[in-house]
Design an enzyme around this catalytic site. Structure first.
Site, short mmCIF file in Angstrom:
data_model
loop_
_atom_site.label_atom_id
_atom_site.label_comp_id
_atom_site.label_asym_id
_atom_site.label_seq_id
_atom_site.Cartn_x
_atom_site.Cartn_y
_atom_site.Cartn_z
N TYR A 1 -3.20 0.76 16.96
CA TYR A 1 -2.99 1.43 15.67
C TYR A 1 -4.18 1.36 14.74
O TYR A 1 -4.13 1.85 13.62
CB TYR A 1 -1.72 0.93 14.98
CG TYR A 1 -1.62 -0.59 14.88
CD1 TYR A 1 -2.45 -1.32 14.05
CD2 TYR A 1 -0.69 -1.29 15.65
CE1 TYR A 1 -2.38 -2.69 13.98
CE2 TYR A 1 -0.61 -2.67 15.58
CZ TYR A 1 -1.46 -3.37 14.74
OH TYR A 1 -1.39 -4.72 14.68
N CYS B 1 27.57 -37.90 17.06
CA CYS B 1 28.08 -38.86 18.02
C CYS B 1 27.41 -40.19 17.70
O CYS B 1 26.20 -40.26 17.53
CB CYS B 1 27.70 -38.41 19.44
SG CYS B 1 27.76 -39.71 20.66
N ASP C 1 -1.55 4.50 44.96
CA ASP C 1 -1.88 3.25 45.64
C ASP C 1 -2.89 3.47 46.75
O ASP C 1 -3.76 2.64 47.01
CB ASP C 1 -0.62 2.60 46.24
CG ASP C 1 0.28 2.05 45.15
OD1 ASP C 1 -0.22 1.87 44.02
OD2 ASP C 1 1.47 1.83 45.42
N LYS D 1 11.78 -3.41 7.58
CA LYS D 1 12.49 -4.03 8.71
C LYS D 1 13.88 -3.44 8.85
O LYS D 1 14.61 -3.34 7.86
CB LYS D 1 12.61 -5.53 8.46
CG LYS D 1 11.28 -6.26 8.38
CD LYS D 1 10.74 -6.59 9.72
CE LYS D 1 11.19 -7.96 10.14
NZ LYS D 1 10.46 -8.45 11.30
N GLU E 1 4.44 4.50 10.73
CA GLU E 1 4.36 4.28 12.18
C GLU E 1 5.53 3.43 12.64
O GLU E 1 6.14 2.74 11.81
CB GLU E 1 3.06 3.51 12.51
CG GLU E 1 1.81 4.27 12.18
CD GLU E 1 0.56 3.38 12.19
OE1 GLU E 1 0.60 2.29 12.78
OE2 GLU E 1 -0.44 3.78 11.60
N CYS F 1 33.17 -37.39 20.75
CA CYS F 1 32.01 -36.77 21.37
C CYS F 1 32.46 -36.07 22.67
O CYS F 1 33.09 -36.71 23.52
CB CYS F 1 30.94 -37.82 21.69
SG CYS F 1 29.61 -37.13 22.69
N CYS G 1 24.62 -42.12 24.51
CA CYS G 1 25.35 -40.94 25.01
C CYS G 1 24.42 -40.13 25.91
O CYS G 1 23.27 -39.87 25.53
CB CYS G 1 25.81 -40.11 23.82
SG CYS G 1 26.39 -38.46 24.25
N CYS H 1 30.53 -38.21 25.68
CA CYS H 1 30.76 -39.62 26.01
C CYS H 1 32.04 -40.16 25.38
O CYS H 1 32.33 -41.35 25.50
CB CYS H 1 29.57 -40.47 25.59
SG CYS H 1 29.43 -40.64 23.82
N SER I 1 -1.26 -9.89 8.17
CA SER I 1 0.13 -9.59 8.53
C SER I 1 0.75 -8.79 7.39
O SER I 1 0.11 -8.59 6.36
CB SER I 1 0.90 -10.87 8.79
OG SER I 1 0.84 -11.68 7.65
N LYS J 1 7.12 0.19 14.12
CA LYS J 1 6.68 -1.20 14.18
C LYS J 1 7.12 -1.73 15.55
O LYS J 1 8.29 -2.01 15.79
CB LYS J 1 7.30 -2.02 13.05
CG LYS J 1 6.77 -3.43 13.02
CD LYS J 1 7.13 -4.11 11.71
CE LYS J 1 6.47 -5.47 11.60
NZ LYS J 1 6.92 -6.42 12.60
N ASP K 1 7.71 -4.13 18.57
CA ASP K 1 8.05 -5.56 18.59
C ASP K 1 7.44 -6.23 19.81
O ASP K 1 8.07 -6.35 20.86
CB ASP K 1 9.58 -5.69 18.60
CG ASP K 1 10.03 -7.06 18.14
OD1 ASP K 1 9.17 -7.84 17.69
OD2 ASP K 1 11.23 -7.35 18.23
S1 IVH Z 1 -0.50 -2.85 10.93
C1 IVH Z 1 -2.85 -4.99 7.94
N1 IVH Z 1 0.95 -1.27 12.47
O1 IVH Z 1 3.53 -6.19 13.07
C2 IVH Z 1 -2.04 -4.30 8.91
N2 IVH Z 1 1.24 -3.61 12.64
O2 IVH Z 1 2.79 -8.37 10.41
C3 IVH Z 1 -1.57 -5.15 10.00
N3 IVH Z 1 2.88 -4.31 14.33
O3 IVH Z 1 2.05 -8.69 14.32
C4 IVH Z 1 -0.73 -4.58 11.00
N4 IVH Z 1 3.43 -2.29 15.01
O4 IVH Z 1 0.85 -6.54 15.26
C5 IVH Z 1 0.66 -2.53 12.10
N5 IVH Z 1 2.17 0.20 13.78
C6 IVH Z 1 1.87 -1.04 13.43
C7 IVH Z 1 2.50 -2.16 14.03
C8 IVH Z 1 2.16 -3.44 13.61
C9 IVH Z 1 3.64 -3.60 15.17
C10 IVH Z 1 2.87 -5.79 14.22
C11 IVH Z 1 1.49 -6.38 14.06
C12 IVH Z 1 1.77 -7.70 13.38
C13 IVH Z 1 3.02 -7.41 12.60
C14 IVH Z 1 2.69 -7.22 11.13
#
Ligand code: IVH
Length: 674
Positions: free
Chosen positions: A230, A429, A37, A317, A114, A411, A434, A414, A82, A116, A118
């Site tokens: 990525y 209801c 800082d 998933k 990799e 309900c 209400c 009410c 996606s 995924k 969130d």
């Molecule tokens: S690849 C065509 N790699 O997951 C490839 N996606 O529907 C497209 N996400 O919202 C994505 N970690 O942002 C890829 N290691 C990863 C990821 C990743 C998270 C998310 C991505 C998208 C959803 C895929």
């Protein structure tokens, strides 16, 4: 000006940059926060004294001073795809088989697995080494520009030293990845929000997405977002493999999640996926699965994409996280339509990054089917959606004296009688007056996607309804005449009332589609409201229209048209519209620019699958050229566009002698007129 100031500034910037990299990218800080800082403060001081020396890539420029007024749409040069989902071993084996079947037999396939992450996806554009713009994914084609907010993330370099990497042409490139919030930062944020009486975020993903949409980068900066990249893409450059791509990202100074693995077979991929699931709870951030990508970019190209997902990648998933806890009570909630929903009141328990004390029980049938009773130990789960649910009961732990749960008799708010329509599971209801229904309707009316009245949230609506300041939507617009009474209410004060009255005034400029949605007509969601107001010019036209005319609108079905007719056959609702109209709300469609083209005024019906564009895109292009899209073929239809596997609509068009266009002719027609 002395040269030494310039030099000192340069030195400080380099030091800060190095520490940012150590801290955020390598996760190995080498100085204390305090000393860090101090460096930033010193740089800020020198820059304030010498403003002409401030450059856009200075670490002090991460938090701009200006509020973002609106998030401009950005068209992604390369769409952000996606992923298709897979849930078990068999799904992954099928994916591997499909990949191999689509490639020449001689090809060996390697995969990269990799984590995924969130969070929320982002695409960041660099030109000549400088961060230029950053955008959210949006619908994959068009996202929102969030440059100022992304710049606050210290792990995101504002400038790349391109001299480090001579092998590639990196004049203009994009990096894509996932912005996320660490679980500890998320917990801290929610604690603060609780203290301030603000609504809590359900999970780190929601808080990340919410933070990216904040208008004040200072608040974004305080919320400490993070990012894992990525993919690096450039129209000027081709890479050999995903692995090479990840390594290049790291080399350029981007944060890449280090846990990725290159696998030579699907069996190896499976092992890595299971391993990831095992370590899930030990990570500082949330993951919801693994992503499996074909490593070779050449093979990726050969495989291509279908619709919006690549054929060369798939998400694996994880199973929803579960927890055990005690069900203390079942309460019944009354929604804006009067539907009564049972809610499980639980002993608070940690699950997937947040503390859960309530879960939905959906409806009474579900309670009966699962024989859920007060006092039971229950299994709760958080799936894809935000609201956790009760999955099952641990019968072995049921207390001896437990009683089966009974349906509600009246309900809970009410005390009115309840009714259960045929073919529905919910009890309703029967009293539209209400207070719970009134509150629910008002909350919907004022919400962001509807009239967007900032400051008029659940708590204030509760208060105003209980104190009888508002009962109907129209009362909201009369609040300005009651200013002196309102400021007398405990806790409220002049300033907050004036702000509220201002946002109420502002809401009058919401477009017709939002107003129609705000009315809360059953089945009329935001999308349907938009389609209906695109078709009709005013509320009077809608009121006057027959059910068939409404349901002829593309993607508007009979239940929507019936519900609209029902709504407007109630005199009270007509009166309500009149009052709202008098208050100045918009009940007419914006005058669309009248486009003159060969499609103007023509009615189209789309049938079958089009290979080069989705139906929504086709519909949007027709409307943009002044045409209309309806869902059924009649003698009033001018053209039927028939894609692959067109069915009965095509037959009907032929029998009525309606002109049928194949995809190519249709595309040509669009292109000639655009
Ligand atoms: S690849 C065509 N790699 O997951 C490839 N996606 O529907 C497209 N996400 O919202 C994505 N970690 O942002 C890829 N290691 C990863 C990821 C990743 C998270 C998310 C991505 C998208 C959803 C895929």
């Amino acid at each position: 000006m002395s040269v030494s100031v310039e030099k000192k500034i340069e030195e400080l910037r380099n030091q800060i940059l190095k520490h940012d990299y150590n801290y955020y990218v390598l996760a190995e800080p080498v100085i204390s926060d305090e000393n860090y800082d101090r460096l930033v403060k010193e740089l800020e001081k020198l820059e304030t004294e010498n403003p002409h020396l401030i450059t856009p890539d200075s670490p002090t420029q991460r938090v701009g001073k200006d509020l973002t007024k609106e998030f401009n749409p950005v068209k992604h040069k390369i769409p952000m795809l996606s992923l298709a989902n897979s849930y078990d071993e068999q799904d992954l084996i099928d994916f591997d088989r499909r990949v191999k079947e689509s490639l020449p037999e001689s090809e060996k396939v390697e995969y990269v697995v990799e984590l995924k992450i969130d969070g929320a996806s982002v695409s960041i554009n660099y030109v000549d080494g400088f961060l230029k713009t950053a955008a959210t994914r949006g619908d994959g084609t068009v996202g929102e520009e969030v440059t100022n907010n992304i710049k606050t993330i210290r792990a995101v370099p504002l400038k790349i030293d391109l001299s480090k990497e001579k092998k590639y042409n990196l004049k203009n490139f994009e990096v894509r990845g996932e912005v996320y919030m660490r679980i500890s930062d998320f917990d801290k944020l929610n604690e603060e929000r609780e203290v301030n009486g603000e609504k809590l975020f359900a999970n780190p993903r929601n808080s990340t997405a919410g933070t990216l949409k904040l208008q004040d980068p200072k608040i974004v900066s305080a919320r400490k977002l993070n990012v894992f990249l990525y993919s690096l893409i450039s129209v000027d450059e081709e890479f050999e493999s995903q692995e090479e791509n990840l390594k290049l990202l790291s080399k350029l100074g981007f944060t890449v999640n280090p846990k990725f693995k290159v696998c030579k077979s699907i069996e190896e991929v499976l092992k890595v996926c299971y391993k990831f699931e095992e370590i899930r709870d030990t990570l500082e951030y949330e993951i919801d699965g693994a992503v499996i990508k074909v490593n070779s970019m050449r093979q990726q190209k050969l495989l291509g994409s279908i619709a919006k997902s690549p054929r060369w990648a798939v998400a694996y998933k994880f199973k929803a996280k579960q927890a055990f806890t005690k069900l203390n009570e079942i309460t019944w909630q009354v929604g804006r339509t009067g539907a009564i929903t049972p809610v499980a009141e639980l002993d608070p328990v940690k699950l997937a990054g947040s503390t859960i004390s309530r879960a939905t029980l959906h409806n009474f049938d579900e309670i009966q089917r699962k024989d859920i009773r007060v006092g039971d130990t229950v299994v709760i789960e958080k799936g894809g959606d935000v609201i956790p649910k009760v999955v099952s009961v641990v019968l072995s732990e049921r207390p001896k004296k437990s009683q089966p749960t009974l349906p509600p008799e009246k309900c809970p708010v009410c005390s009115s009688k309840l009714f259960k329509p045929e073919n529905e599971v919910a009890f309703y209801c029967e009293n539209p007056e209400c207070s719970a229904q009134i509150k629910g309707r008002l909350i919907h009316f004022a919400s962001r996607g509807a009239m967007d009245i900032e400051g008029l949230g659940d708590a204030l609506i509760d208060l105003f309804v209980d104190k009888e300041f508002i009962t109907h939507f129209s009362d909201i617009y009369k609040l300005k005449d009651k200013r002196s009474d309102l400021i007398q209410i405990d806790r409220l004060g002049e300033k907050s009332i004036d702000n509220l009255l201002k946002s109420i005034e502002k809401s009058k400029s919401q477009p017709f589609s939002k107003v129609l949605f705000a009315l809360g007509i059953r089945y009329v969601g935001a999308g349907a409201a938009q389609k209906i107001t695109d078709h009709f010019n005013s509320i009077d036209d809608i009121i006057a229209a027959g059910e068939e005319e409404i349901s002829a609108i593309y993607e508007i079905g009979p239940s929507i048209s019936k519900s609209i007719k029902q709504f407007f056959s109630n005199k009270n609702n007509i009166k309500l519209i009149e009052e709202l109209r008098k208050s100045g709300l918009t009940f007419t469609s914006e005058k669309k620019e009248i486009v003159q083209s060969a499609l103007t005024g023509k009615t189209f019906v789309l049938t079958g699958t089009l290979s080069s564009l989705s139906r929504d895109e086709a519909g949007a292009r027709i409307t943009a050229l002044g045409g209309k899209v309806t869902s059924s073929v009649s003698k009033n239809t001018d053209f039927v566009v028939a894609g692959e596997k067109a069915g009965s609509k095509l037959t009907k068009a032929e029998s009525l002698n309606v002109m049928v266009l194949d995809e190519n002719t249709f595309l040509k027609m669009l292109e000639e007129n655009e």
